[in-house]
Write a protein that holds these residues in place. Structure first.
Motif, PDB file in Angstrom:
ATOM      1  N   GLN A 293       0.820  -1.208   0.000  1.00 23.56           N
ATOM      2  CA  GLN A 293       0.000   0.000   0.000  1.00 23.56           C
ATOM      3  C   GLN A 293       0.856   1.261   0.000  1.00 23.56           C
ATOM      4  O   GLN A 293       0.470   2.270  -0.584  1.00 23.56           O
ATOM      5  CB  GLN A 293      -0.957  -0.014   1.191  1.00 23.56           C
TER       6      GLN A 293
ATOM      7  N   ALA B  40      -2.768  -2.333  -4.006  1.00 18.94           N
ATOM      8  CA  ALA B  40      -3.899  -2.622  -3.120  1.00 18.94           C
ATOM      9  C   ALA B  40      -3.599  -3.706  -2.093  1.00 18.94           C
ATOM     10  O   ALA B  40      -4.045  -3.624  -0.957  1.00 18.94           O
ATOM     11  CB  ALA B  40      -5.115  -3.031  -3.948  1.00 18.94           C
ATOM     12  N   GLN B  41      -2.857  -4.725  -2.511  1.00 18.65           N
ATOM     13  CA  GLN B  41      -2.670  -5.867  -1.620  1.00 18.65           C
ATOM     14  C   GLN B  41      -1.384  -6.619  -1.920  1.00 18.65           C
ATOM     15  O   GLN B  41      -0.800  -6.455  -2.977  1.00 18.65           O
ATOM     16  CB  GLN B  41      -3.843  -6.828  -1.752  1.00 18.65           C
TER      17      GLN B  41
ATOM     18  N   ARG C 238      -2.328  -4.474  -7.911  1.00 19.77           N
ATOM     19  CA  ARG C 238      -3.189  -3.267  -7.917  1.00 19.77           C
ATOM     20  C   ARG C 238      -4.633  -3.696  -7.871  1.00 19.77           C
ATOM     21  O   ARG C 238      -5.027  -4.706  -8.268  1.00 19.77           O
ATOM     22  CB  ARG C 238      -2.956  -2.439  -9.161  1.00 19.77           C
TER      23      ARG C 238
END
Length: 97
Positions: free
Chosen positions: A53, A58-59, A97
């Motif tokens: 992040q 995103a992860q 993403r």
């Protein structure tokens, strides 16, 4: 007929590749407090996610220890700038993403 099939196949490949999430693997030096990440344990998930992040991903889809031999390019020699005793340990974090 072959041209038409090749065109359809190419179009389907392009459409599928556009739908895939962007993935990037980051190789970082392992800190002494990152053993959960290095071992791939669940306790490292929040550290890996936070790392991703911080780079606008995103992860974290995976994280693990990597040997210096797996890394292409230059890595520090054993004992170089070794302040925490884990100079030869690196972690790969895969971000999406």
């Amino acid at each position: 007929m072959r041209s038409l099939l090749a065109l359809i196949f190419s179009a389907s490949i392009l459409a599928a590749s556009g739908a895939c999430a962007e993935t990037r693997v980051f190789i970082i030096a392992n800190g002494s407090d990152d053993q959960c990440v290095a071992k791939g344990d669940k306790c490292g998930a929040s550290v890996a996610r936070t790392y991703c992040q911080s780079r606008d991903f995103a992860q974290a889809s995976s994280y693990r220890r990597v040997d210096p031999d797996e890394i292409t390019g230059s890595v520090p020699k054993s004992g170089t700038n070794c302040s925490h005793g884990h100079c030869d340990e690196y972690v790969a974090i895969t971000c999406q993403r």
